[in-house]
Design a protein around this motif. Structure first.
Motif, PDB file in Angstrom:
ATOM      1  N   PHE A  83       0.921  -1.277  -0.094  1.00 44.31           N
ATOM      2  CA  PHE A  83       0.256  -0.106   0.096  1.00 44.31           C
ATOM      3  C   PHE A  83       0.843   0.888   0.173  1.00 44.31           C
ATOM      4  CE2 PHE A  83      -1.015   2.982   3.220  1.00 44.31           C
ATOM      5  CZ  PHE A  83      -1.767   3.636   2.104  1.00 44.31           C
ATOM      6  N   MET A  84       1.951   1.501   1.106  1.00 45.95           N
ATOM      7  CA  MET A  84       2.480   2.620   0.867  1.00 45.95           C
ATOM      8  C   MET A  84       3.411   2.875  -0.787  1.00 45.95           C
ATOM      9  SD  MET A  84       2.842   3.653   4.030  1.00 45.95           S
ATOM     10  CE  MET A  84       4.591   4.474   4.595  1.00 45.95           C
ATOM     11  N   VAL A  85       4.149   1.820  -1.058  1.00 49.21           N
ATOM     12  CA  VAL A  85       4.652   2.028  -2.734  1.00 49.21           C
ATOM     13  C   VAL A  85       3.244   2.374  -3.716  1.00 49.21           C
ATOM     14  CG1 VAL A  85       5.644   0.845  -4.869  1.00 49.21           C
ATOM     15  CG2 VAL A  85       6.875   0.560  -1.787  1.00 49.21           C
ATOM     16  N   ASP A  86       1.987   1.847  -3.147  1.00 54.70           N
ATOM     17  CA  ASP A  86       1.292   1.591  -4.040  1.00 54.70           C
ATOM     18  C   ASP A  86       1.489   3.604  -4.584  1.00 54.70           C
ATOM     19  OD1 ASP A  86       1.627  -0.874  -5.960  1.00 54.70           O
ATOM     20  OD2 ASP A  86      -0.073  -1.574  -4.718  1.00 54.70           O
ATOM     21  N   SER A  87       0.493   3.696  -3.432  1.00 54.21           N
ATOM     22  CA  SER A  87       0.230   4.914  -2.421  1.00 54.21           C
ATOM     23  C   SER A  87       1.379   5.941  -2.383  1.00 54.21           C
ATOM     24  CB  SER A  87      -1.178   5.076  -1.595  1.00 54.21           C
ATOM     25  OG  SER A  87       0.649   5.257   0.005  1.00 54.21           O
ATOM     26  N   GLY A  88       1.682   6.538  -3.402  1.00 49.54           N
ATOM     27  CA  GLY A  88       3.034   7.175  -3.531  1.00 49.54           C
ATOM     28  C   GLY A  88       3.859   7.390  -2.540  1.00 49.54           C
ATOM     29  N   ARG A  89       3.588   7.078  -1.039  1.00 50.83           N
ATOM     30  CA  ARG A  89       4.630   7.603   0.278  1.00 50.83           C
ATOM     31  C   ARG A  89       5.729   6.574  -0.042  1.00 50.83           C
ATOM     32  NH1 ARG A  89      -0.964   7.044   1.262  1.00 50.83           N
ATOM     33  NH2 ARG A  89      -2.070   7.905   2.955  1.00 50.83           N
ATOM     34  N   MET A  90       5.922   5.335  -0.288  1.00 48.27           N
ATOM     35  CA  MET A  90       8.349   5.295  -0.216  1.00 48.27           C
ATOM     36  C   MET A  90       7.880   4.577  -2.103  1.00 48.27           C
ATOM     37  SD  MET A  90       7.641   2.178   2.667  1.00 48.27           S
ATOM     38  CE  MET A  90       9.560   1.884   2.998  1.00 48.27           C
ATOM     39  N   LYS A  91       8.732   4.805  -2.444  1.00 42.92           N
ATOM     40  CA  LYS A  91       9.364   4.405  -3.850  1.00 42.92           C
ATOM     41  C   LYS A  91       9.287   2.998  -3.791  1.00 42.92           C
ATOM     42  CE  LYS A  91      11.520   9.392  -4.895  1.00 42.92           C
ATOM     43  NZ  LYS A  91      12.232   9.534  -5.876  1.00 42.92           N
ATOM     44  N   VAL A  92      10.645   2.551  -2.696  1.00 38.65           N
ATOM     45  CA  VAL A  92      10.727   0.613  -3.106  1.00 38.65           C
ATOM     46  C   VAL A  92      10.366  -0.099  -1.751  1.00 38.65           C
ATOM     47  CG1 VAL A  92      12.256  -0.658  -3.153  1.00 38.65           C
ATOM     48  CG2 VAL A  92      12.797   1.481  -3.969  1.00 38.65           C
ATOM     49  N   ASN A  93       9.447  -1.099  -1.732  1.00 38.92           N
ATOM     50  CA  ASN A  93       8.849  -2.056  -0.829  1.00 38.92           C
ATOM     51  C   ASN A  93       9.799  -2.971  -0.139  1.00 38.92           C
ATOM     52  OD1 ASN A  93       6.933  -4.058   0.432  1.00 38.92           O
ATOM     53  ND2 ASN A  93       5.733  -4.817  -0.859  1.00 38.92           N
ATOM     54  N   PRO A  94       9.701  -2.417   1.072  1.00 41.76           N
ATOM     55  CA  PRO A  94      11.242  -3.318   1.600  1.00 41.76           C
ATOM     56  C   PRO A  94      10.770  -4.832   2.315  1.00 41.76           C
ATOM     57  CG  PRO A  94       9.821  -1.731   3.156  1.00 41.76           C
ATOM     58  CD  PRO A  94       9.353  -1.443   2.293  1.00 41.76           C
TER      59      PRO A  94
END
Length: 281
Positions: A83-94
């Motif tokens: 969700f963080m990546v899909d919503s633009g809050r993060m660039k890379v999924n850790p």
């Protein structure tokens, strides 16, 4: 991270229609993860999220959580960071390199079609309003795979006889065959009214006092019919749900579609039925 978690959980409720229990489980898992990450960051040691999450997984193992609980917490983390990546809050999924744990499942139990008919016939033998109600509940449970808590929580308005489906919430509905629509229609027009004392009561299934039937009450009812049918120990609401899931897969339903029908938060919960679908019952 708390605001991000709140936004994620809000999406689960509003966009995916997850139940309150499921959202609460996500909240507990993610709050625990966030607390661990915060505590590690406060130590002043610079670590990437990848490293933090690997440390979090080790911490879960140290706490001796069961494999199933650890797997659920890891799945919650994966869903959140996606969700963080899909919503633009993060660039890379850790979590992309975080392993998904495999949970060994006990052999599931199912009712064959003939066993279900034996169970149902015990209710249909009795001409009382309660027994007629019980027969409809068994039919609905077997045909839709609802949880017992969902079944007893149904209101009259949740039954859609025009669309042949039952509405669980705003995002989830489970279809049923026209035959069951006829049974439900007759129940609403006749048999339910025999148990209704107050027209303001919205509950679909009523006890003999005209109040909503409880899950404990229906569980005892099922045990009674199972005993009379010679199926003691073989019948529970969960086994009826398992039987529904296996039949749907055997008839060609895709796994993702079955996940939606069952209301599972995780596809791993649905995947356990895959092997059983190859065994006819």
């Amino acid at each position: 991270m708390k605001l991000d978690i709140d936004a994620f959980l809000q999406g689960l409720t509003q966009e995916r229609g997850y139940s309150q229990n499921t959202v609460a489980a996500y909240r507990n898992d993610l709050t625990q993860m966030a607390a661990f990450i915060t505590a590690e960051q406060e130590k002043g040691i610079i670590q990437s999220y990848d490293e933090l999450l690997k440390s979090y997984l080790l911490k879960l193992r140290e706490k001796r959580y069961s494999v199933a609980t650890t797997a659920r917490k890891v799945a919650s983390a994966k869903s959140f960071f996606k969700f963080m990546v899909d919503s633009g809050r993060m660039k890379v999924n850790p979590t992309k390199n975080l392993p998904s744990l495999q949970v060994s499942k006990h052999s599931l139990s199912f009712l064959s079609s003939s066993e279900y008919q034996k169970l149902l016939s015990e209710a249909t033998k009795i001409p009382t309003p309660e027994a007629k109600r019980d027969a409809v509940m068994l039919e609905l449970l077997y045909a839709t795979g609802l949880r017992i808590s969902e079944l007893v929580s149904l209101n009259v308005k949740d039954i859609d006889l025009e669309q042949n489906c039952v509405h669980i919430n705003s995002k989830r509905r489970v279809p049923f065959e026209h035959r069951l629509s006829l049974i439900l229609g007759n129940f609403l027009r006749n048999d339910r009214l025999d148990l209704l004392y107050d027209e303001k009561v919205e509950a679909l299934f009523l006890n003999r006092r005209g109040k909503r039937l409880t899950r404990q009450g229906f569980w005892q009812i099922i045990k009674g019919y199972a005993s009379r049918a010679g199926l003691s120990g073989k019948v529970t609401p969960q086994i009826l749900r398992h039987s529904f899931a296996r039949r749907k897969l055997q008839s060609g339903t895709e796994l993702r579609q079955l996940q939606q029908l069952l209301g599972h938060a995780y596809i791993s919960s649905t995947r356990i039925y895959k092997q059983s679908a190859s065994r006819r019952g």
